[in-house]
Design a protein around this motif. Structure first.
Motif, PDB file in Angstrom:
ATOM      1  N   ASP B  85     -26.267 -19.113 -28.365  1.00 15.84           N
ATOM      2  CA  ASP B  85     -25.184 -19.166 -29.338  1.00 15.84           C
ATOM      3  C   ASP B  85     -24.265 -20.352 -29.099  1.00 15.84           C
ATOM      4  N   ASP B  86     -23.274 -20.398 -29.892  1.00 15.07           N
ATOM      5  CA  ASP B  86     -22.309 -21.496 -29.833  1.00 15.07           C
ATOM      6  C   ASP B  86     -21.788 -21.796 -28.440  1.00 15.07           C
ATOM      7  N   GLY B  90     -26.205 -24.540 -27.122  1.00 16.92           N
ATOM      8  CA  GLY B  90     -27.163 -24.800 -28.193  1.00 16.92           C
ATOM      9  C   GLY B  90     -28.329 -25.677 -27.801  1.00 16.92           C
ATOM     10  N   GLU B 121     -27.423 -18.499 -36.591  1.00 14.93           N
ATOM     11  CA  GLU B 121     -26.037 -18.821 -36.976  1.00 14.93           C
ATOM     12  C   GLU B 121     -25.969 -20.192 -37.626  1.00 14.93           C
ATOM     13  N   PHE B 122     -26.773 -21.110 -37.091  1.00 20.21           N
ATOM     14  CA  PHE B 122     -26.766 -22.460 -37.633  1.00 20.21           C
ATOM     15  C   PHE B 122     -27.525 -22.511 -38.950  1.00 20.21           C
ATOM     16  N   THR B 125     -25.518 -20.998 -41.793  1.00 20.62           N
ATOM     17  CA  THR B 125     -24.452 -21.900 -42.226  1.00 20.62           C
ATOM     18  C   THR B 125     -25.016 -22.999 -43.124  1.00 20.62           C
ATOM     19  N   THR B 149     -15.364 -23.270 -36.534  1.00 20.68           N
ATOM     20  CA  THR B 149     -16.716 -22.968 -36.061  1.00 20.68           C
ATOM     21  C   THR B 149     -17.749 -23.329 -37.122  1.00 20.68           C
ATOM     22  N   ARG B 153     -20.664 -25.914 -36.424  1.00 23.35           N
ATOM     23  CA  ARG B 153     -22.062 -25.473 -36.570  1.00 23.35           C
ATOM     24  C   ARG B 153     -22.820 -26.379 -37.531  1.00 23.35           C
TER      25      ARG B 153
END
Lengths: 272, 173
Positions: B85-86, B90, B121-122, B125, B149, B153
Motif C-alpha cells: 500500500d501507500d 509501492g 488502490e492505484f 484511482t 493521497t 496515487r
C-alpha cells in the motif's frame, strides 16, 4: 522553484487540479527549465496513452437482464399476490432466458412500436415473441397463478374489455399455469399460460380487427415456434420453444375446446 | 403520474451499468466475478436507494462498486497479501507474480500488463480519473482517501505506467 517539486506536481498540473497559485508557478518554471519541460511532455503523452488505452467495458446484456430480474424480486411492497406456484419445476433458468433475449434483440431488432393502424403480421409476431421472452423472466410469467380455469378466467374480468377463453387441457398434457395481461399490438391483451414438460406456452388473444388473414402459416423465429389463428372474433397467437408438431397439437386441442359443436363459435363478449 | 421508485432507479442508476461494470472489471478482473459483484452492487444500491439524496448518482454508485470489490477481494483471497500500500513504498514489481497468474499473458496489451502490476488502490484511482473522468474531490469521496493521497496515487501510478510503456523524457524533445 525546485525541479523536484515541480516533477511531483506535473500529474496534478496536467489534470488542472493544482491550486491556481501553484499552477502558475509550475507554468513559469516550465518555460525556463528544459528538463521539467520534457518531463511535462512525457507526462502528457502518458496521460493520453492511458486514457486512450484503458478499456471501457460494456456490461453484457445478460447482466442487465439479471439485475432487472433481481430488482423486481426485491421490490418492497409488491402488489402482486400469487397463488402457490404449481411446481418448482417451472422455474426458468434466467441465464438461458437472458441469452435468448440477447439473441433476439441482437439478431432481429425488435420493433415495439406499432404505429400504423394495420401493424403487419410480422411486427405483431415480433411483439408477441418479445412478450413471450419477457414473460420467462422471474416473476413475469403470470399475474394470476392457478391451474384452475375457474380462477384464471374471472381474473381477467375488469382487467380487459373482453373475456378470453381458458380451456382445461391438463388431461392432454398441457396444464394451465395461469394468466396475465400484457400489451401487444397497441392494446392490452389476454395471455393464458400453459405448460408442457419444461416448456411454457403463452397464448395471446385479443378482439380481431376486420382485416387480416384468418390464420397464418406456423413460423419459427430464433428457435421459438409461433402459431397464429382466428377463431370467432378473436385473434390468437401461441408462442413456445416447444417443438412445432406438439405446438400444432396444442393449438388444435385449444381450438377444439374453444369451439364445442353445440356452442356458437363466437364468444359473446367478443361481439362488437 | 408520480414516478415509481423502480422507474426512478431505472432512469438514474441503470444507465450507469457500464461504468459500474468497467470499474469492477478493472478491480476484480475476472469477467464472471465482476458480473457477480456488479449484481450485488445493484442490489445494494436498490436497497439503499432511499438514502440517495439526488445529485450525481455516479460517484454514489461507484462508491458501492468499490466497496463491493474490496469485500469480494477480501473474502476471495483472505490469506494472500498481494499488494503494497501507500505507506510501504509501492514496489510494484513485487505483486506482479501473484496478480497475473490467472490471466492469459498473451491476451493483454502492454498497457494492460502495466495496469495489472498496479495495486488496486492505484488502479481504481486511475479508472476513476481516466475513464470516469471524476475530479480529485469526487475520487476522494469514492475511495475515502484524502485529496492529497488521490494526487500522489495518480502521480505514482502514471510514473509507473510511463516507465512500463517506455515513455521517457529522452524520447521526447
Amino acid at each position: 522553484m525546485a525541479s523536484a517539486h515541480v516533477r511531483e506536481e506535473l500529474s496534478a498540473y496536467v489534470d488542472g487540479e493544482l491550486p491556481p497559485d501553484r499552477a502558475m508557478e509550475v507554468a513559469d518554471h516550465l518555460t525556463t527549465c528544459t528538463g521539467c519541460a520534457s518531463d511535462y511532455e512525457a507526462m502528457l503523452t502518458t496521460v493520453r496513452t492511458v486514457r486512450d488505452g484503458m478499456v471501457q467495458h460494456r456490461a453484457p446484456d445478460v447482466l442487465r437482464a439479471r439485475i432487472r430480474a433481481s430488482l423486481r424480486e426485491e421490490q418492497p411492497g409488491t402488489v402482486r399476490r400469487h397463488a402457490p406456484v404449481p411446481s418448482r419445476a417451472w422455474r426458468i433458468p434466467w441465464s438461458a432466458v437472458a441469452a435468448a433475449l440477447l439473441l433476439v434483440v441482437a439478431s432481429s431488432g425488435i420493433t415495439m412500436v406499432a404505429t400504423s393502424r394495420r401493424a403487419s403480421d410480422s411486427s405483431v409476431a415480433e411483439e408477441v415473441l418479445a412478450s413471450h421472452i419477457r414473460s420467462l423472466m422471474p416473476e413475469h410469467l403470470t399475474d394470476v397463478r392457478s391451474s384452475d380455469q375457474h380462477n384464471v378466467k374471472p381474473w381477467f374480468n375488469g382487467r380487459l374489455d373482453f373475456s378470453p377463453t381458458v380451456p382445461r387441457l391438463e388431461e392432454q398434457g398441457f396444464p394451465l399455469l395461469g394468466g396475465r395481461v400484457d400489451y401487444v399490438h397497441g392494446r392490452p391483451v389476454a395471455v393464458v399460460v400453459y405448460g408442457r414438460r419444461q416448456h411454457v406456452i403463452n397464448v395471446f388473444s385479443w378482439p380481431a380487427s376486420r382485416d387480416g388473414a384468418a390464420s397464418s402459416a406456423p413460423r419459427t423465429r430464433n428457435g421459438y415456434n409461433l402459431e397464429r389463428w382466428r377463431q370467432g372474433a378473436a385473434e390468437y397467437w401461441a408462442v413456445s420453444d416447444l417443438n412445432a408438431p406438439e405446438l400444432r397439437t396444442f393449438v388444435a386441442l385449444l381450438r377444439q375446446a374453444d369451439a364445442p359443436p353445440a356452442a356458437p363459435a363466437v364468444p359473446s363478449r367478443y361481439a362488437p | 403520474m408520480p414516478e415509481s421508485t423502480l422507474e426512478s432507479f431505472e432512469r438514474t442508476v441503470m444507465p450507469l451499468l457500464d461504468d459500474a461494470y468497467t470499474l469492477a472489471r478493472h478491480l476484480v478482473r475476472d469477467e464472471h466475478d465482476a458480473q457477480d459483484v456488479v449484481q450485488e452492487v445493484y442490489l445494494r444500491a436498490w436497497r439503499h436507494y432511499a438514502s440517495f439524496r439526488g445529485g450525481d448518482a455516479r460517484p454514489w454508485l461507484l462508491t458501492i462498486v468499490r466497496n463491493c470489490c474490496y469485500t469480494w477481494r477480501r473474502s476471495a483471497r483472505r490469506d494472500t497479501v498481494e499488494y503494497v500500500d501507500d505507506q510501504h513504498g509501492g514496489e510494484y514489481g513485487a505483486q506482479r507474480a501473484a496478480d497475473t497468474g490467472a490471466l492469459e499473458e498473451s491476451d493483454r496489451s502492454e498497457l494492460q500488463r502495466a495496469l495489472d502490476q498496479l495495486a488496486p488502490e492505484f488502479r481504481e484511482t486511475l479508472v476513476l480519473r481516466e475513464i470516469q473522468d471524476l475530479s480529485y474531490k469526487e475520487i476522494a469521496r469514492v475511495t475515502g482517501a484524502p485529496i492529497g493521497t488521490v494526487m500522489s496515487r495518480l502521480a505514482r501510478a502514471r510514473r509507473h505506467l510511463q516507465q512500463a510503456l517506455g515513455i521517457g523524457a529522452r524520447e521526447t524533445s
